[in-house]
Design a protein around this motif. Structure first.
Motif, PDB file in Angstrom:
ATOM      1  N   GLN A 186       0.837  -1.201   0.000  1.00  0.00           N
ATOM      2  CA  GLN A 186       0.000   0.000   0.000  1.00  0.00           C
ATOM      3  C   GLN A 186       0.878   1.261   0.000  1.00  0.00           C
ATOM      4  O   GLN A 186       0.629   2.205  -0.750  1.00  0.00           O
ATOM      5  CB  GLN A 186      -0.897   0.004   1.250  1.00  0.00           C
ATOM      6  CG  GLN A 186      -1.820   1.195   1.322  1.00  0.00           C
ATOM      7  CD  GLN A 186      -2.488   1.339   2.690  1.00  0.00           C
ATOM      8  OE1 GLN A 186      -2.406   2.382   3.322  1.00  0.00           O
ATOM      9  NE2 GLN A 186      -3.165   0.305   3.143  1.00  0.00           N
ATOM     10  N   HIS A 187       1.917   1.242   0.825  1.00  0.00           N
ATOM     11  CA  HIS A 187       2.808   2.406   0.939  1.00  0.00           C
ATOM     12  C   HIS A 187       3.478   2.713  -0.413  1.00  0.00           C
ATOM     13  O   HIS A 187       3.525   3.868  -0.839  1.00  0.00           O
ATOM     14  CB  HIS A 187       3.860   2.135   2.019  1.00  0.00           C
ATOM     15  CG  HIS A 187       4.921   3.184   2.093  1.00  0.00           C
ATOM     16  ND1 HIS A 187       4.704   4.433   2.644  1.00  0.00           N
ATOM     17  CD2 HIS A 187       6.211   3.192   1.662  1.00  0.00           C
ATOM     18  CE1 HIS A 187       5.806   5.146   2.552  1.00  0.00           C
ATOM     19  NE2 HIS A 187       6.746   4.427   1.953  1.00  0.00           N
ATOM     20  N   CYS A 188       3.989   1.667  -1.070  1.00  0.00           N
ATOM     21  CA  CYS A 188       4.696   1.900  -2.345  1.00  0.00           C
ATOM     22  C   CYS A 188       3.741   2.477  -3.390  1.00  0.00           C
ATOM     23  O   CYS A 188       4.111   3.382  -4.148  1.00  0.00           O
ATOM     24  CB  CYS A 188       5.323   0.601  -2.854  1.00  0.00           C
ATOM     25  SG  CYS A 188       6.698   0.050  -1.824  1.00  0.00           S
ATOM     26  N   LEU A 189       2.502   1.956  -3.422  1.00  0.00           N
ATOM     27  CA  LEU A 189       1.524   2.487  -4.375  1.00  0.00           C
ATOM     28  C   LEU A 189       1.149   3.927  -4.040  1.00  0.00           C
ATOM     29  O   LEU A 189       0.955   4.761  -4.938  1.00  0.00           O
ATOM     30  CB  LEU A 189       0.269   1.606  -4.381  1.00  0.00           C
ATOM     31  CG  LEU A 189       0.316   0.392  -5.310  1.00  0.00           C
ATOM     32  CD1 LEU A 189      -0.857  -0.529  -5.035  1.00  0.00           C
ATOM     33  CD2 LEU A 189       0.302   0.821  -6.771  1.00  0.00           C
ATOM     34  N   LEU A 190       1.038   4.227  -2.751  1.00  0.00           N
ATOM     35  CA  LEU A 190       0.706   5.606  -2.348  1.00  0.00           C
ATOM     36  C   LEU A 190       1.807   6.574  -2.773  1.00  0.00           C
ATOM     37  O   LEU A 190       1.534   7.615  -3.373  1.00  0.00           O
ATOM     38  CB  LEU A 190       0.553   5.676  -0.825  1.00  0.00           C
ATOM     39  CG  LEU A 190      -0.812   5.365  -0.230  1.00  0.00           C
ATOM     40  CD1 LEU A 190      -0.732   5.361   1.287  1.00  0.00           C
ATOM     41  CD2 LEU A 190      -1.831   6.405  -0.677  1.00  0.00           C
ATOM     42  N   VAL A 191       3.042   6.220  -2.439  1.00  0.00           N
ATOM     43  CA  VAL A 191       4.159   7.120  -2.761  1.00  0.00           C
ATOM     44  C   VAL A 191       4.256   7.301  -4.277  1.00  0.00           C
ATOM     45  O   VAL A 191       4.492   8.410  -4.767  1.00  0.00           O
ATOM     46  CB  VAL A 191       5.487   6.574  -2.176  1.00  0.00           C
ATOM     47  CG1 VAL A 191       6.668   7.436  -2.616  1.00  0.00           C
ATOM     48  CG2 VAL A 191       5.418   6.522  -0.655  1.00  0.00           C
ATOM     49  N   THR A 192       4.043   6.210  -5.016  1.00  0.00           N
ATOM     50  CA  THR A 192       4.115   6.284  -6.478  1.00  0.00           C
ATOM     51  C   THR A 192       3.045   7.230  -7.029  1.00  0.00           C
ATOM     52  O   THR A 192       3.323   8.077  -7.884  1.00  0.00           O
ATOM     53  CB  THR A 192       3.965   4.874  -7.091  1.00  0.00           C
ATOM     54  OG1 THR A 192       4.913   4.012  -6.473  1.00  0.00           O
ATOM     55  CG2 THR A 192       4.221   4.895  -8.582  1.00  0.00           C
ATOM     56  N   GLY A 193       1.816   7.111  -6.516  1.00  0.00           N
ATOM     57  CA  GLY A 193       0.720   7.984  -6.976  1.00  0.00           C
ATOM     58  C   GLY A 193       0.956   9.431  -6.598  1.00  0.00           C
ATOM     59  O   GLY A 193       0.670  10.353  -7.375  1.00  0.00           O
ATOM     60  N   LEU A 194       1.476   9.654  -5.388  1.00  0.00           N
ATOM     61  CA  LEU A 194       1.764  11.025  -4.948  1.00  0.00           C
ATOM     62  C   LEU A 194       2.857  11.646  -5.811  1.00  0.00           C
ATOM     63  O   LEU A 194       2.762  12.808  -6.232  1.00  0.00           O
ATOM     64  CB  LEU A 194       2.201  11.024  -3.474  1.00  0.00           C
ATOM     65  CG  LEU A 194       1.091  10.742  -2.457  1.00  0.00           C
ATOM     66  CD1 LEU A 194       1.684  10.359  -1.101  1.00  0.00           C
ATOM     67  CD2 LEU A 194       0.183  11.973  -2.311  1.00  0.00           C
ATOM     68  N   ALA A 195       3.896  10.863  -6.078  1.00  0.00           N
ATOM     69  CA  ALA A 195       5.005  11.383  -6.886  1.00  0.00           C
ATOM     70  C   ALA A 195       4.536  11.673  -8.313  1.00  0.00           C
ATOM     71  O   ALA A 195       4.944  12.671  -8.917  1.00  0.00           O
ATOM     72  CB  ALA A 195       6.159  10.385  -6.888  1.00  0.00           C
ATOM     73  N   ALA A 196       3.671  10.809  -8.846  1.00  0.00           N
ATOM     74  CA  ALA A 196       3.140  11.021 -10.207  1.00  0.00           C
ATOM     75  C   ALA A 196       2.357  12.332 -10.259  1.00  0.00           C
ATOM     76  O   ALA A 196       2.540  13.163 -11.156  1.00  0.00           O
ATOM     77  CB  ALA A 196       2.258   9.846 -10.616  1.00  0.00           C
ATOM     78  N   THR A 197       1.483  12.526  -9.263  1.00  0.00           N
ATOM     79  CA  THR A 197       0.665  13.741  -9.225  1.00  0.00           C
ATOM     80  C   THR A 197       1.545  14.989  -9.065  1.00  0.00           C
ATOM     81  O   THR A 197       1.342  16.007  -9.743  1.00  0.00           O
ATOM     82  CB  THR A 197      -0.319  13.669  -8.031  1.00  0.00           C
ATOM     83  OG1 THR A 197      -1.033  12.439  -8.121  1.00  0.00           O
ATOM     84  CG2 THR A 197      -1.298  14.824  -8.049  1.00  0.00           C
ATOM     85  N   PHE A 198       2.508  14.891  -8.168  1.00  0.00           N
ATOM     86  CA  PHE A 198       3.397  16.028  -7.900  1.00  0.00           C
ATOM     87  C   PHE A 198       4.198  16.383  -9.159  1.00  0.00           C
ATOM     88  O   PHE A 198       4.308  17.554  -9.539  1.00  0.00           O
ATOM     89  CB  PHE A 198       4.333  15.654  -6.742  1.00  0.00           C
ATOM     90  CG  PHE A 198       4.977  16.834  -6.048  1.00  0.00           C
ATOM     91  CD1 PHE A 198       4.547  18.139  -6.267  1.00  0.00           C
ATOM     92  CD2 PHE A 198       6.014  16.621  -5.143  1.00  0.00           C
ATOM     93  CE1 PHE A 198       5.148  19.214  -5.610  1.00  0.00           C
ATOM     94  CE2 PHE A 198       6.626  17.686  -4.487  1.00  0.00           C
ATOM     95  CZ  PHE A 198       6.194  18.984  -4.721  1.00  0.00           C
ATOM     96  N   ALA A 199       4.713  15.369  -9.843  1.00  0.00           N
ATOM     97  CA  ALA A 199       5.507  15.614 -11.053  1.00  0.00           C
ATOM     98  C   ALA A 199       4.653  16.266 -12.144  1.00  0.00           C
ATOM     99  O   ALA A 199       5.110  17.175 -12.843  1.00  0.00           O
ATOM    100  CB  ALA A 199       6.120  14.306 -11.551  1.00  0.00           C
TER     101      ALA A 199
END
Ligand SMILES: [Fe+2]
Ligand SMILES: [Fe+2]
Length: 348
Positions: A186-199
């Motif tokens: 769950q954590h890896c998917l969250l960080v990935t989605g947050l980083a995608a949105t931020f980028a």
């Protein structure tokens, strides 16, 4: 949501756990009662003896409740005999697999037969989470088993998450991903989605977006080598456990260096995502300008994700409070980036 109908409880637990990694999974037994209507089912897996009239009837009822032919059906067959296959076909099965098919193969087949993404935004997000999630599972499994991690395999997880957050927005991604039980996954998917949105919100080029998402996706690969009693311990770690936990950054870096094929930015993020500007982070105690921009960016996503994650033993922190925690970390985090991140997660 995925539906699993079973008359074989011994197998169901492992199968349901794996299906959970694709989408939240609801398990029904042949004897169980079904509600009148089930909304949003992406697929139905039947692990029942179709020659038993009660099982066949249950399957028909459940599929009807889940929208009938619109919901793909995959049957795990007790027998591949003509009568069983005829029953499966009459129920509209898209795929019939032998009952002893390894559950990982079953999960891959389910993934390939999910209801097509064209049926709506929810499905785009669910499919994105499933595809990126499959890459993360493969990565963590390989790292855990001491197999070589393949850099090319990671790239299959980049476009799905970027498409999902662009199409469905960050909140939908977070809601989908928070329903997964496994904390690291769950954590890896969250960080990935947050980083995608931020980028995306920072106006990065497509190439730069992909680079940041790749780094975010693999940032905690070292956790695959941390003993589960430390990794999933509810509450505080003692100093010895904390030292073990903290080793994940250097361990992850070593895993990727040994695998080969990972770019410098990714290696930098994996090793240094727990470094902070005042030099009090780990593993190298980097300070100030020694910490690169991509590392600063992923670190912010990482801390925020840890705060808003859902855990069995505590409620997730509301987004506003998590942003306040970040804003209180002046001296440790890049405040220009924190303010931009706050705008990104609030959608403004
Ligand atoms: Fe980490
Ligand atoms: Fe992390």
């Amino acid at each position: 949501m995925l539906l699993l109908l079973t008359d074989r409880p011994d197998r169901t637990v492992a199968l349901a756990q794996l299906l959970e990694q694709i989408a939240p999974c609801r398990v029904s037994t042949v004897q169980g009662r079904f509600p009148g209507r089930i909304e949003g089912a992406l697929g139905l897996v039947a692990d029942v003896d179709l020659l038993q009239p009660e099982a066949a009837r249950s399957l028909r009822t459940l599929r009807g409740a889940a929208g009938g032919a619109r919901t793909p059906l995959i049957c795990l067959m007790r027998s591949m005999g003509e009568r069983s296959l005829a029953e499966a076909r009459s129920q509209g099965a898209e795929l019939c697999l032998p009952g002893d098919t390894p559950i990982r193969t079953v999960a891959q087949a389910v993934l390939a037969h999910l209801r097509p993404a064209s049926t709506g935004i929810e499905a785009v997000v669910a499919r994105g989470a499933a595809e990126t999630g499959t890459v993360i599972t493969g990565l963590l499994d390989a790292a855990r088993n001491g197999e070589l991690v393949r850099a090319e395999a990671i790239d299959a997880g980049l476009t799905p998450v970027l498409t999902a957050v662009e199409t469905g927005g960050l909140d939908r991604w977070l809601a989908t991903v928070r329903s997964y039980d496994d904390a690291t996954y769950q954590h890896c998917l969250l960080v990935t989605g947050l980083a995608a949105t931020f980028a995306i919100d920072l106006g990065f080029s497509e190439r730069d977006r992909q680079q940041i998402v790749r780094a975010a996706l693999v940032h905690d690969v070292g956790k695959a080598r941390i003993p589960l009693d430390v990794l999933n311990k509810p509450g505080r770690l003692d100093p010895a456990e904390q030292a073990v936990m903290r080793s994940h950054a250097a361990v992850g870096h070593r895993i990727l260096v040994e695998a080969g094929g990972f770019d410098d930015l990714t290696l930098d993020v994996v090793r240094h995502h727990h470094e902070v500007l005042d030099g009090s982070g780990y593993p190298d105690g980097l300070a100030g300008s020694a910490i690169s921009d991509p590392v600063r960016l992923v670190t912010i996503c990482d801390i925020y994700a840890a705060l808003v994650e859902s855990r069995p033993y505590r409620a997730p922190m509301p987004s506003g409070e998590a942003v306040d925690v970040l804003l209180g970390m002046a001296g440790k985090l890049d405040m220009v980036l924190v303010h931009a991140f706050a705008r990104s997660v609030s959608g403004t």
